[in-house]
Design an enzyme around this catalytic site. Sequence first.
Site, PDB file in Angstrom:
ATOM      1  N   ARG A   1     -25.691  33.348  -0.141  1.00  0.00           N
ATOM      2  CA  ARG A   1     -27.628  33.864  -0.456  1.00  0.00           C
ATOM      3  C   ARG A   1     -28.128  35.228  -0.371  1.00  0.00           C
ATOM      4  O   ARG A   1     -27.421  35.986   0.665  1.00  0.00           O
ATOM      5  CB  ARG A   1     -29.296  32.902   1.182  1.00  0.00           C
ATOM      6  CG  ARG A   1     -29.021  31.049   0.372  1.00  0.00           C
ATOM      7  CD  ARG A   1     -30.178  30.401   0.942  1.00  0.00           C
ATOM      8  NE  ARG A   1     -29.498  30.721   2.685  1.00  0.00           N
ATOM      9  CZ  ARG A   1     -30.482  31.480   3.333  1.00  0.00           C
ATOM     10  NH1 ARG A   1     -30.856  32.679   3.173  1.00  0.00           N
ATOM     11  NH2 ARG A   1     -29.232  31.569   4.723  1.00  0.00           N
TER      12      ARG A   1
ATOM     13  N   TYR B   1     -24.431  30.638  -7.143  1.00  0.00           N
ATOM     14  CA  TYR B   1     -23.606  30.525  -5.529  1.00  0.00           C
ATOM     15  C   TYR B   1     -24.773  29.591  -4.643  1.00  0.00           C
ATOM     16  O   TYR B   1     -26.093  30.347  -4.757  1.00  0.00           O
ATOM     17  CB  TYR B   1     -23.538  31.282  -4.674  1.00  0.00           C
ATOM     18  CG  TYR B   1     -22.610  30.818  -3.291  1.00  0.00           C
ATOM     19  CD1 TYR B   1     -20.439  30.419  -4.052  1.00  0.00           C
ATOM     20  CD2 TYR B   1     -22.864  30.241  -2.159  1.00  0.00           C
ATOM     21  CE1 TYR B   1     -19.938  30.309  -2.971  1.00  0.00           C
ATOM     22  CE2 TYR B   1     -21.890  29.407  -1.645  1.00  0.00           C
ATOM     23  CZ  TYR B   1     -20.672  29.501  -2.176  1.00  0.00           C
ATOM     24  OH  TYR B   1     -20.125  29.064  -0.425  1.00  0.00           O
TER      25      TYR B   1
ATOM     26  N   LYS C   1     -33.516  25.511  -1.453  1.00  0.00           N
ATOM     27  CA  LYS C   1     -34.060  26.170  -0.145  1.00  0.00           C
ATOM     28  C   LYS C   1     -35.545  26.287  -1.722  1.00  0.00           C
ATOM     29  O   LYS C   1     -36.653  26.604  -1.013  1.00  0.00           O
ATOM     30  CB  LYS C   1     -33.398  27.477  -0.204  1.00  0.00           C
ATOM     31  CG  LYS C   1     -32.391  26.600   0.547  1.00  0.00           C
ATOM     32  CD  LYS C   1     -33.173  26.189   2.178  1.00  0.00           C
ATOM     33  CE  LYS C   1     -31.554  25.478   2.914  1.00  0.00           C
ATOM     34  NZ  LYS C   1     -30.218  26.116   3.745  1.00  0.00           N
TER      35      LYS C   1
ATOM     36  N   HIS D   1     -36.288  23.612   7.397  1.00  0.00           N
ATOM     37  CA  HIS D   1     -35.481  23.641   7.718  1.00  0.00           C
ATOM     38  C   HIS D   1     -34.433  22.916   8.539  1.00  0.00           C
ATOM     39  O   HIS D   1     -34.360  23.453  10.245  1.00  0.00           O
ATOM     40  CB  HIS D   1     -34.804  25.088   8.020  1.00  0.00           C
ATOM     41  CG  HIS D   1     -33.876  25.000   7.620  1.00  0.00           C
ATOM     42  ND1 HIS D   1     -33.180  26.440   8.026  1.00  0.00           N
ATOM     43  CD2 HIS D   1     -32.814  24.750   6.854  1.00  0.00           C
ATOM     44  CE1 HIS D   1     -31.954  26.707   7.403  1.00  0.00           C
ATOM     45  NE2 HIS D   1     -31.762  25.488   7.023  1.00  0.00           N
TER      46      HIS D   1
ATOM     47  N   SER E   1     -29.781  28.776   9.094  1.00  0.00           N
ATOM     48  CA  SER E   1     -28.731  28.795   8.629  1.00  0.00           C
ATOM     49  C   SER E   1     -27.204  28.609   9.753  1.00  0.00           C
ATOM     50  O   SER E   1     -26.917  30.236  10.282  1.00  0.00           O
ATOM     51  CB  SER E   1     -28.292  29.453   7.313  1.00  0.00           C
ATOM     52  OG  SER E   1     -29.214  28.716   6.582  1.00  0.00           O
TER      53      SER E   1
ATOM     54  N   CYS F   1     -26.413  27.549  11.845  1.00  0.00           N
ATOM     55  CA  CYS F   1     -26.103  27.139  12.981  1.00  0.00           C
ATOM     56  C   CYS F   1     -26.086  25.736  13.580  1.00  0.00           C
ATOM     57  O   CYS F   1     -26.415  25.117  15.420  1.00  0.00           O
ATOM     58  CB  CYS F   1     -27.588  27.611  13.519  1.00  0.00           C
ATOM     59  SG  CYS F   1     -27.624  29.744  13.522  1.00  0.00           S
TER      60      CYS F   1
ATOM     61  N   ASP G   1     -30.325  19.133   6.468  1.00  0.00           N
ATOM     62  CA  ASP G   1     -30.623  20.313   6.414  1.00  0.00           C
ATOM     63  C   ASP G   1     -32.241  20.851   5.693  1.00  0.00           C
ATOM     64  O   ASP G   1     -32.424  21.791   5.864  1.00  0.00           O
ATOM     65  CB  ASP G   1     -30.136  20.883   4.859  1.00  0.00           C
ATOM     66  CG  ASP G   1     -29.802  22.392   4.509  1.00  0.00           C
ATOM     67  OD1 ASP G   1     -29.680  23.305   6.016  1.00  0.00           O
ATOM     68  OD2 ASP G   1     -30.145  22.817   3.819  1.00  0.00           O
TER      69      ASP G   1
ATOM     70  N   ARG H   1     -17.875  26.408   1.291  1.00  0.00           N
ATOM     71  CA  ARG H   1     -18.679  25.247   1.552  1.00  0.00           C
ATOM     72  C   ARG H   1     -18.248  23.543   1.010  1.00  0.00           C
ATOM     73  O   ARG H   1     -17.073  23.908   0.333  1.00  0.00           O
ATOM     74  CB  ARG H   1     -20.251  25.319   0.918  1.00  0.00           C
ATOM     75  CG  ARG H   1     -20.611  26.347   1.997  1.00  0.00           C
ATOM     76  CD  ARG H   1     -22.398  25.870   2.506  1.00  0.00           C
ATOM     77  NE  ARG H   1     -22.609  27.253   3.047  1.00  0.00           N
ATOM     78  CZ  ARG H   1     -23.574  26.459   3.601  1.00  0.00           C
ATOM     79  NH1 ARG H   1     -23.789  25.419   4.356  1.00  0.00           N
ATOM     80  NH2 ARG H   1     -24.508  27.452   4.945  1.00  0.00           N
TER      81      ARG H   1
HETATM   82  P1  GTP Z   1     -27.007  25.346   6.959  1.00  0.00           P
HETATM   83  O1  GTP Z   1     -25.985  24.687   6.155  1.00  0.00           O
HETATM   84  O2  GTP Z   1     -26.203  26.909   6.632  1.00  0.00           O
HETATM   85  O3  GTP Z   1     -28.148  25.231   7.085  1.00  0.00           O
HETATM   86  O4  GTP Z   1     -25.458  25.613   8.484  1.00  0.00           O
HETATM   87  P2  GTP Z   1     -25.772  24.354   9.336  1.00  0.00           P
HETATM   88  O5  GTP Z   1     -27.109  24.620  10.752  1.00  0.00           O
HETATM   89  O6  GTP Z   1     -25.519  22.714   8.908  1.00  0.00           O
HETATM   90  O7  GTP Z   1     -24.941  24.496  10.719  1.00  0.00           O
HETATM   91  P3  GTP Z   1     -23.082  23.435  10.612  1.00  0.00           P
HETATM   92  O8  GTP Z   1     -22.772  22.202  11.382  1.00  0.00           O
HETATM   93  O9  GTP Z   1     -22.874  23.799   9.363  1.00  0.00           O
HETATM   94  O10 GTP Z   1     -22.336  24.444  11.687  1.00  0.00           O
HETATM   95  C1  GTP Z   1     -22.303  25.953  11.150  1.00  0.00           C
HETATM   96  C2  GTP Z   1     -21.301  26.451  12.823  1.00  0.00           C
HETATM   97  O11 GTP Z   1     -21.382  26.234  13.781  1.00  0.00           O
HETATM   98  C3  GTP Z   1     -19.940  25.226  12.178  1.00  0.00           C
HETATM   99  O12 GTP Z   1     -18.733  26.571  11.883  1.00  0.00           O
HETATM  100  C4  GTP Z   1     -20.345  24.808  13.480  1.00  0.00           C
HETATM  101  O13 GTP Z   1     -18.202  24.186  13.588  1.00  0.00           O
HETATM  102  C5  GTP Z   1     -20.332  25.732  14.508  1.00  0.00           C
HETATM  103  N1  GTP Z   1     -21.050  24.878  15.271  1.00  0.00           N
HETATM  104  C6  GTP Z   1     -21.859  23.625  14.746  1.00  0.00           C
HETATM  105  N2  GTP Z   1     -21.983  22.442  16.429  1.00  0.00           N
HETATM  106  C7  GTP Z   1     -21.702  23.915  17.321  1.00  0.00           C
HETATM  107  C8  GTP Z   1     -22.188  23.606  18.853  1.00  0.00           C
HETATM  108  O14 GTP Z   1     -22.279  22.595  19.419  1.00  0.00           O
HETATM  109  N3  GTP Z   1     -21.541  24.758  19.484  1.00  0.00           N
HETATM  110  C9  GTP Z   1     -20.972  25.585  18.795  1.00  0.00           C
HETATM  111  N4  GTP Z   1     -19.898  26.084  19.399  1.00  0.00           N
HETATM  112  N5  GTP Z   1     -19.876  25.490  18.003  1.00  0.00           N
HETATM  113  C10 GTP Z   1     -20.863  24.594  16.867  1.00  0.00           C
HETATM  114  C1  SPV Z   2     -28.515  27.946   4.103  1.00  0.00           C
HETATM  115  O1  SPV Z   2     -27.984  28.978   4.134  1.00  0.00           O
HETATM  116  O2  SPV Z   2     -28.957  27.527   5.226  1.00  0.00           O
HETATM  117  C2  SPV Z   2     -27.550  26.949   3.511  1.00  0.00           C
HETATM  118  C3  SPV Z   2     -27.052  26.959   2.761  1.00  0.00           C
HETATM  119  O3  SPV Z   2     -28.033  25.534   4.162  1.00  0.00           O
HETATM  120  S1  SPV Z   2     -27.696  27.778   0.769  1.00  0.00           S
HETATM  121  O4  SPV Z   2     -27.277  26.812   0.515  1.00  0.00           O
HETATM  122  O5  SPV Z   2     -27.105  28.553  -0.183  1.00  0.00           O
HETATM  123  O6  SPV Z   2     -28.827  27.992   1.492  1.00  0.00           O
HETATM  124 MN    MN Z   3     -29.944  25.007   5.394  1.00  0.00          MN
END
Ligand code: GTP
Ligand code: SPV
Ligand code: MN
Length: 587
Positions: free
Chosen positions: A70, A202, A211, A231, A253, A255, A282, A371
């Site tokens: 983004r 993307y 979003k 979110h 994002s 996290c 999400d 992704r």
């Molecule tokens: P978006 O799709 O961007 O909104 O992201 P998201 O909030 O769904 O994040 P996602 O669960 O995909 O995690 C992103 C990164 O954080 C990955 O590399 C995970 O491995 C890492 N991660 C997720 N949960 C944990 C946790 O509990 N501890 C740690 N250390 N890392 C984590």
């Molecule tokens: C985020 O960035 O929080 C995502 C990926 O979930 S995107 O769809 O590119 O916004």
């Molecule tokens: Mn997201």
Amino acid sequence: MSSQLEALNRWVDEVARLTQPDRIVWCDGSDAEARQLNDLMVARGDLIPLNANTHPNCFLHRSSKSDVARVEHLTLVCTPEREDAGPNNHWMAPAEAHAKMDALFAGCMKGRTMYVIPYCMGPIDSPISRCGVEITDSPYVVANMRIMTRMGSAALARIEREGAQGKPFVKGLHSIGELDPERRFIMHFPEELTIKSFGSGYGGNALLGKKCHALRIASYQARREGWLAEHMLIVGIENPKGETKYVAAAFPSACGKTNLAMLIPPEGYRKAGWKVWTVGDDICWMTPGADGRLWAINPEAGFFGVAPGTSQKTNPNALAMLGHDTIFTNVAVTADNNPWWEGLPDGTPVKDWQGRDYQPGNGPAAHPNSRFTVAAKQCASFSPHAEDAKGVPISAIVFGGRRESLVPLVFQARDWTHGVLIGAAMASETTAAATGAVGVVRRDPMAMKPFCGYNYGDYFAHWLSFDQPGAKLPQVFHVNWFRKGSDGKFLWPGFGDNLRVLEWILKRVEGSTAAHDTAIGHLPHAADLDVAGLGLDPHHVSELLHVDAEGWKREIGEIGAYLDSYGERAPAALHRERERIAEALKD
Ligand code: GTP
Ligand code: SPV
Ligand code: MN
């Protein structure tokens, strides 16, 4: 033909006159259409088939190398008054923005096919769901929208039906243009329920249901109509007695939303009978029900998840669902043509995300924001209630971010107003999900900084307004899985073990456990967190549950300055709540 379909046809004609495509295709969402589109993309090199034995019907897409995330600095909210978009958004006057975008769109689809995608955000029969139509010249966007939304004839029928009731649909116009970062904008016109996105293919820049519609436009509608578009992941936690409680959690994002939404309980919990049910990973739309509770739906039908870090150890549910019918974007591939990313213990990349021979000196093999796009139904933990038209009732709202210091593992708000302040005061280290520097702490209230379609001051007031007589609001918590020790390593194991924190959260919701009352909120007594057997250094556990008064005095001062940046629009109740905490920290 209904007047709504006439309006849709008129808009499609208008867009076609502007963009001048060679062909117009109305997407019906059928399997035959999807197969045809896939064949076309494979022939054009937009999709690369992966190993059909290990990954049937899986494809790799390599984006343009300057179009990988983004672009927040090119994302604008175009309200007539600048103040209504707020200091949290980039802004342009609507007339100027339309002129700028229409100049970019002029003739941009010459030689291309224009796809018209009717879609529904949320279960097709839910009154909470909302429809939109995205027009795009990218077949890759069509293929992703097909997974991420309820797309095609059923959505078109709903749009027609709702037209008769005077309910509008959201109009999204998208073109990849020349994928030139210098000619790229994502513009929102909330009052017109319109989105115009040019120059990127993307994720959130291009899949306009996500979003752009389900957060920026929907948050604006939600304020006017008395609901919340957030979110947040939505997860059901079933205890050994077979009772399921639903938690919604807002993390910025990359996290940890996808990971928490699909969590697999630690072995002891699993044996005792705990289960985790994924509703969404999400986005969450929450509406007050007649019973005073907040009821939530996931407006999406698929996951657009971060690949790196996804493994058998961290997220086995995710890994298992990626074995078939998945689109991978910007991952690496192995010699046997399987997808690969950093964090997978096996396999060796031979081609990096750009398709070059893999060389460690070139950086990670998979792009950090690479992704997967996959249907939610492929997730083994997908909740049987995820498609319930009325949604699921939310018992707890959890805020969280990446904070390597200061912020404890978990704490609970005293009441709703304190909870709203905790959300408004969130901060997190930036990630690769957006272009720009990574690892910089920034304020990201309710994880909505890039996604709130109006002034944050008004948004905080909207959140506060849910505290009405008769409301049975969720309890509010804050978590931080990302505290680091002096050795730079995470103090908390995270992932499946996060259930230990959720268990405490649910006990607090039930009122079945006491807590330690501090200036910043209620914290667990160390003995009440089930961490025995984790092999954690007891010193680390107390660090995770410690409130550093000096550090918090600084933090609470910064929060004050942050609230001040919203001037008159920042609710007085939040200022008072902040002052109360500042006072308590002096003791
Ligand atoms: P978006 O799709 O961007 O909104 O992201 P998201 O909030 O769904 O994040 P996602 O669960 O995909 O995690 C992103 C990164 O954080 C990955 O590399 C995970 O491995 C890492 N991660 C997720 N949960 C944990 C946790 O509990 N501890 C740690 N250390 N890392 C984590
Ligand atoms: C985020 O960035 O929080 C995502 C990926 O979930 S995107 O769809 O590119 O916004
Ligand atoms: Mn997201």
